[in-house]
Design a protein around this motif. Structure first.
Motif, PDB file in Angstrom:
ATOM      1  N   HIS A 230       1.966  -7.041   3.577  1.00  0.00           N
ATOM      2  CA  HIS A 230       3.476  -6.806   4.078  1.00  0.00           C
ATOM      3  C   HIS A 230       4.612  -7.421   3.497  1.00  0.00           C
ATOM      4  O   HIS A 230       5.727  -6.799   3.276  1.00  0.00           O
ATOM      5  CB  HIS A 230       3.489  -7.015   5.747  1.00  0.00           C
ATOM      6  N   LYS A 233       4.994  -6.413  -0.987  1.00  0.00           N
ATOM      7  CA  LYS A 233       5.454  -4.927  -1.404  1.00  0.00           C
ATOM      8  C   LYS A 233       6.840  -5.085  -1.341  1.00  0.00           C
ATOM      9  O   LYS A 233       7.552  -4.119  -2.278  1.00  0.00           O
ATOM     10  CB  LYS A 233       4.752  -4.037  -0.515  1.00  0.00           C
ATOM     11  N   ASN A 234       7.326  -5.521  -0.220  1.00  0.00           N
ATOM     12  CA  ASN A 234       8.659  -5.429  -0.013  1.00  0.00           C
ATOM     13  C   ASN A 234       9.530  -6.225  -1.149  1.00  0.00           C
ATOM     14  O   ASN A 234      10.637  -6.008  -1.483  1.00  0.00           O
ATOM     15  CB  ASN A 234       9.208  -5.773   1.638  1.00  0.00           C
ATOM     16  N   ILE A 237      10.506  -5.022  -5.010  1.00  0.00           N
ATOM     17  CA  ILE A 237      11.834  -4.282  -5.888  1.00  0.00           C
ATOM     18  C   ILE A 237      12.616  -5.000  -6.728  1.00  0.00           C
ATOM     19  O   ILE A 237      12.852  -4.695  -7.726  1.00  0.00           O
ATOM     20  CB  ILE A 237      12.419  -3.604  -4.662  1.00  0.00           C
ATOM     21  N   VAL A 307       7.655   2.951  -4.970  1.00  0.00           N
ATOM     22  CA  VAL A 307       7.305   1.864  -4.078  1.00  0.00           C
ATOM     23  C   VAL A 307       7.957   2.050  -2.832  1.00  0.00           C
ATOM     24  O   VAL A 307       7.501   1.993  -1.584  1.00  0.00           O
ATOM     25  CB  VAL A 307       7.683   0.447  -4.649  1.00  0.00           C
ATOM     26  N   ASP A 308       9.106   2.517  -2.662  1.00  0.00           N
ATOM     27  CA  ASP A 308      10.142   2.541  -1.640  1.00  0.00           C
ATOM     28  C   ASP A 308      10.419   3.907  -1.240  1.00  0.00           C
ATOM     29  O   ASP A 308      11.297   4.487  -2.073  1.00  0.00           O
ATOM     30  CB  ASP A 308      11.353   1.555  -1.538  1.00  0.00           C
ATOM     31  N   LYS A 309       9.931   4.689  -0.532  1.00  0.00           N
ATOM     32  CA  LYS A 309      10.289   5.931   0.211  1.00  0.00           C
ATOM     33  C   LYS A 309      11.639   5.990   0.801  1.00  0.00           C
ATOM     34  O   LYS A 309      12.159   7.181   0.761  1.00  0.00           O
ATOM     35  CB  LYS A 309       9.178   6.476   1.116  1.00  0.00           C
ATOM     36  N   ARG A 310      12.192   4.939   0.871  1.00  0.00           N
ATOM     37  CA  ARG A 310      13.581   4.963   1.449  1.00  0.00           C
ATOM     38  C   ARG A 310      14.569   5.325   0.324  1.00  0.00           C
ATOM     39  O   ARG A 310      15.675   6.059   0.690  1.00  0.00           O
ATOM     40  CB  ARG A 310      14.165   3.881   2.034  1.00  0.00           C
ATOM     41  N   LYS A 312      16.187   7.392  -2.291  1.00  0.00           N
ATOM     42  CA  LYS A 312      16.338   8.906  -2.469  1.00  0.00           C
ATOM     43  C   LYS A 312      17.191   9.217  -3.699  1.00  0.00           C
ATOM     44  O   LYS A 312      18.335   8.624  -3.713  1.00  0.00           O
ATOM     45  CB  LYS A 312      17.005   9.564  -1.208  1.00  0.00           C
TER      46      LYS A 312
ATOM     47  N   ASN B 113       7.561  -2.399   9.426  1.00  0.00           N
ATOM     48  CA  ASN B 113       7.607  -2.434   8.014  1.00  0.00           C
ATOM     49  C   ASN B 113       8.189  -1.172   7.063  1.00  0.00           C
ATOM     50  O   ASN B 113       7.414  -0.032   7.376  1.00  0.00           O
ATOM     51  CB  ASN B 113       6.272  -2.795   7.205  1.00  0.00           C
ATOM     52  N   PRO B 114       9.424  -1.295   6.575  1.00  0.00           N
ATOM     53  CA  PRO B 114       9.761  -0.052   5.913  1.00  0.00           C
ATOM     54  C   PRO B 114       8.963   0.718   4.789  1.00  0.00           C
ATOM     55  O   PRO B 114       9.170   1.801   4.724  1.00  0.00           O
ATOM     56  CB  PRO B 114      11.197  -0.617   5.338  1.00  0.00           C
ATOM     57  N   LEU B 115       7.962  -0.097   4.211  1.00  0.00           N
ATOM     58  CA  LEU B 115       7.185   0.436   3.104  1.00  0.00           C
ATOM     59  C   LEU B 115       5.808   1.251   3.557  1.00  0.00           C
ATOM     60  O   LEU B 115       5.075   1.629   2.595  1.00  0.00           O
ATOM     61  CB  LEU B 115       7.030  -0.732   2.191  1.00  0.00           C
ATOM     62  N   PHE B 116       5.519   1.104   4.794  1.00  0.00           N
ATOM     63  CA  PHE B 116       4.267   1.805   5.229  1.00  0.00           C
ATOM     64  C   PHE B 116       4.629   2.871   6.384  1.00  0.00           C
ATOM     65  O   PHE B 116       5.692   2.608   7.203  1.00  0.00           O
ATOM     66  CB  PHE B 116       3.354   0.757   5.661  1.00  0.00           C
ATOM     67  N   GLU B 124      -3.526   0.031  11.307  1.00  0.00           N
ATOM     68  CA  GLU B 124      -3.802  -1.361  10.977  1.00  0.00           C
ATOM     69  C   GLU B 124      -4.417  -2.345  12.087  1.00  0.00           C
ATOM     70  O   GLU B 124      -5.288  -3.196  11.767  1.00  0.00           O
ATOM     71  CB  GLU B 124      -2.699  -2.089  10.213  1.00  0.00           C
ATOM     72  N   TYR B 160       7.755   7.675   7.551  1.00  0.00           N
ATOM     73  CA  TYR B 160       8.252   6.485   7.489  1.00  0.00           C
ATOM     74  C   TYR B 160       9.073   5.861   8.365  1.00  0.00           C
ATOM     75  O   TYR B 160       9.693   6.717   8.973  1.00  0.00           O
ATOM     76  CB  TYR B 160       8.781   6.224   5.954  1.00  0.00           C
ATOM     77  N   HIS B 162      12.075   4.644   8.509  1.00  0.00           N
ATOM     78  CA  HIS B 162      13.575   5.126   8.509  1.00  0.00           C
ATOM     79  C   HIS B 162      13.892   6.662   8.926  1.00  0.00           C
ATOM     80  O   HIS B 162      14.907   6.964   8.945  1.00  0.00           O
ATOM     81  CB  HIS B 162      13.978   4.888   7.227  1.00  0.00           C
TER      82      HIS B 162
END
Lengths: 313, 333
Positions: A230, A233-234, A237, A307-310, A312, B113-116, B124, B160, B162
């Protein structure tokens, strides 16, 4: 996404064009006539005149620039004055040690920096945190030529574990060549690990304080899973950014390390080219390194996306 | 101490300190309350009164500088056995979180968690606590998202955080908290960050799920309106201690502790006559490092007497109504 790639591509073309322009102007900015500059003070006027014609210096400056660009686009970066070979051929023969060394040393740096960075952040303020940071800073602040010399003296000469210098000589096999890169890679890796370690630690410290890390703990998972799945991964970046920049820097030539270990890489090549006033080689190296930078930057940005779907574009 | 069968959680004399040695600051001085099975206990108080620290202590999620100094946190598991949470080791706590006690937090925007994907994050829980196949997991996640009334659950599982609104994210948090069927749900101001209309929807949802899933809720809030709507029981906290606990109607109608009286008098109401003014509590919450001896509220209390400097503890003044005041001001607001 497709329009983003298109925009990036156009941007890359603009950057390469600017680099080509700078490379072109640079040689002509040097005081005096490039031909006599290249040939040195001992050259006869006839030799200088011949070189002027060969380099196209007798043409108007716009025409010179035009043919320079046209040649560059065809992959012709001119002729090395010293080697009497195309610049591209000279560069290609020097690329392997530099690029493989960059990859190896990046690997070494990551293997040292990420676990320590993560652990130090996790145990912030502890003796382990402080010791590891101090040790890393110490290791990184020792100049790479000194680290290199110490390694050569003890690990190569005394213990004979690794070759001390060179690249195995002409016709050396792949394994033999790689063996020669181990000590330089460790040397460079240690030097570059400090920055990555600091970034990893700082980035992990930020992330470990986030609400979603608390959520992860509240879900009843092991600390190992909290940190490695958790949080990491964050934290990845900013780490990707610094790793990308470090790699670009390494590719552009680890001049000192290549010098110390006498590796026939691009760093060594460019130093010699400067000393020999081999302007086409300097020009060519400038262009190739700039292109690599641009490419690495693009890869870094695409990695963010993965890595980060936010993110864009 | 024996815990009655219908009690799911009984906290006795919980003390929590931050820092080490002489520099220890006692954030919770004496927190005691009981929560009945299937009931909702609202833990109310001003900011800094120790509500959130209490919930983190229950979850074993105190920050590294904090630790439980003393007290018992008796929790009745779904198999009927009672365990003191304060005595659990790390592995014991991990197993307890999720199937035993779940928690939802104040900030739905930053608690996921923003990435999952949200499906990943809900699933989970099952991965951690139940041995089910991944197909089973996906199915349960979608069922859970439907249960918390998220439209297009199957598609939303692949979203996600967001991509969702604040209210939707809080529904996701609730789905995550409830998927392992916990006996106790701790909700730390779950609606504070949301719009009023969304707030009402989330409270409705929680009430409905509480009945359907037969769980107990520890509801932390500073909003007396939410208390009136949600709670069966109320425990009022002041400066790290519970000063009054009672049934919700009893508390509103027969307020016994001067602090609770002050708290209720300072709430904006719509039955205020024109010209009538709210009555604020004078002064401010004392610093935890400089608490007065005896009753911590005495310096701000209009009824304070010299005896108030004697130590005071939570005592039953009437059936099911506890107050930590040496006087008894039943009904006198």
């Amino acid at each position: 996404m497709r329009s983003y790639l298109l925009r990036r591509l156009i941007g890359m073309i603009v950057v390469i064009f600017l680099v080509l322009t700078i490379a072109f102007v640079l040689v002509r900015l040097a005081p005096g006539d490039p031909a006599s500059l290249m040939l040195g003070p001992d050259a006869s006027p006839e030799e200088v005149a011949a070189l002027r014609v060969r380099l196209g210096l007798d043409q108007p400056i716009i025409a010179q620039f035009g043919s320079f660009l046209a040649n560059a686009l065809r992959g012709d970066l001119g002729q090395s004055l010293f080697f009497n070979q195309p610049v591209t051929t000279v560069l290609a023969s020097r690329a392997e040690p530099t690029i493989v060394l960059a990859l190896f040393s990046l690997l070494v740096a990551l293997v040292i920096a990420t676990p320590i960075g993560i652990w130090a952040a996790y145990r912030r303020g502890s003796v382990l945190d402080q010791t590891s940071i101090t040790t890393a800073m110490l290791a990184a602040s020792v100049p790479s030529f000194l680290t290199g010399l110490v390694f050569q003296r003890y690990l190569a000469t005394d213990l004979g574990w690794f070759p001390a210098s060179g690249y195995g000589g002409a016709g050396a096999g792949f394994t033999e060549r790689m063996r020669h890169l181990i000590l330089p890679a460790i040397t460079l890796g240690i030097t570059n690990s400090a920055l990555i370690l600091r970034f990893t630690r700082a980035s992990m410290l930020d992330i470990l304080g986030e609400d979603y890390v608390r959520t992860a703990r509240a879900k009843g998972m092991t600390e190992r899973r909290v940190v490695l799945r958790h949080a990491l991964k964050n934290a990845g970046i900013p780490i990707i950014t610094v790793v990308g920049l470090t790699f670009a820097l390494l590719v552009s030539g680890a001049v000192v390390t290549e010098r110390v270990f006498n590796l026939p890489g691009m760093g060594n090549l460019v130093v010699n080219a400067v000393l020999r006033r081999d302007y086409p080689v300097i020009q060519g190296t400038l262009i190739v390194v700039a292109a690599l930078y641009v490419l690495v930057n693009l890869i870094t940005d695409l990695l963010y996306l993965a890595v980060d779907k936010r993110v864009k574009y | 101490m024996q815990t009655p069968d219908d009690t799911i959680l009984s906290v006795e004399g919980l003390r929590v300190g931050f820092g080490r040695g002489a520099a220890t600051v006692t954030a919770l001085r004496d927190v005691s309350f009981t929560l009945g099975r299937g009931k909702t206990l609202a833990l109310v108080g001003e900011s800094g009164s120790g509500k959130s620290v209490t919930s983190l202590a229950l979850m074993g999620l105190l920050p590294p500088s904090g630790r439980i100094l003393s007290g018992r946190l008796n929790f009745r598991r779904s198999d009927g056995t009672v365990v003191d949470l304060a005595g659990l080791d790390a592995a014991g706590y991990r197993a307890m979180r999720g199937p035993g006690i779940s928690m939802i937090f104040q900030e739905p925007m930053s608690s996921l968690n923003p990435l999952f994907t949200v499906g990943d994050q809900i699933g989970e829980m099952l991965l951690l606590h139940e041995n089910v196949s991944s197909a089973q997991r996906d199915k349960r996640v979608i069922e859970m998202l439907e249960l918390v009334e998220i439209p297009g659950a199957a598609a939303r599982a692949k979203s996600y955080p967001h991509e969702l609104s604040g209210g939707m994210r809080q529904r996701v948090m609730i789905a995550m908290g409830l998927i392992c069927n916990p006996a106790l749900l701790i909700a730390d101001e779950p609606t504070t960050a949301l719009d009023v209309t969304i707030q009402a929807q989330i409270l409705d949802l929680m009430r409905r799920l509480q009945k359907e899933l037969d769980m107990s809720i520890l509801f932390i809030t500073h909003d007396m309106g939410v208390v009136a709507e949600m709670a069966d029981q109320v425990a009022v906290m002041y400066a790290g201690a519970v000063v009054e606990q009672a049934g919700v109607l009893d508390l509103f109608d027969h307020t016994r502790h001067p602090y609770t009286q002050g708290l209720l008098a300072s709430i904006p109401r719509d039955d205020l006559v024109d010209g009538e003014r709210l009555v604020p509590i004078p002064g401010s919450v004392p610093s935890l490092t400089a608490l007065p001896s005896g009753c911590a509220f005495a310096p701000r209390c209009s009824h304070a007497q010299p005896e108030c400097h004697r130590p005071v503890s939570l005592e039953e003044k009437a059936s099911g109504h506890l107050s930590a005041c040496i006087f008894d001001f039943a009904g006198a607001a």
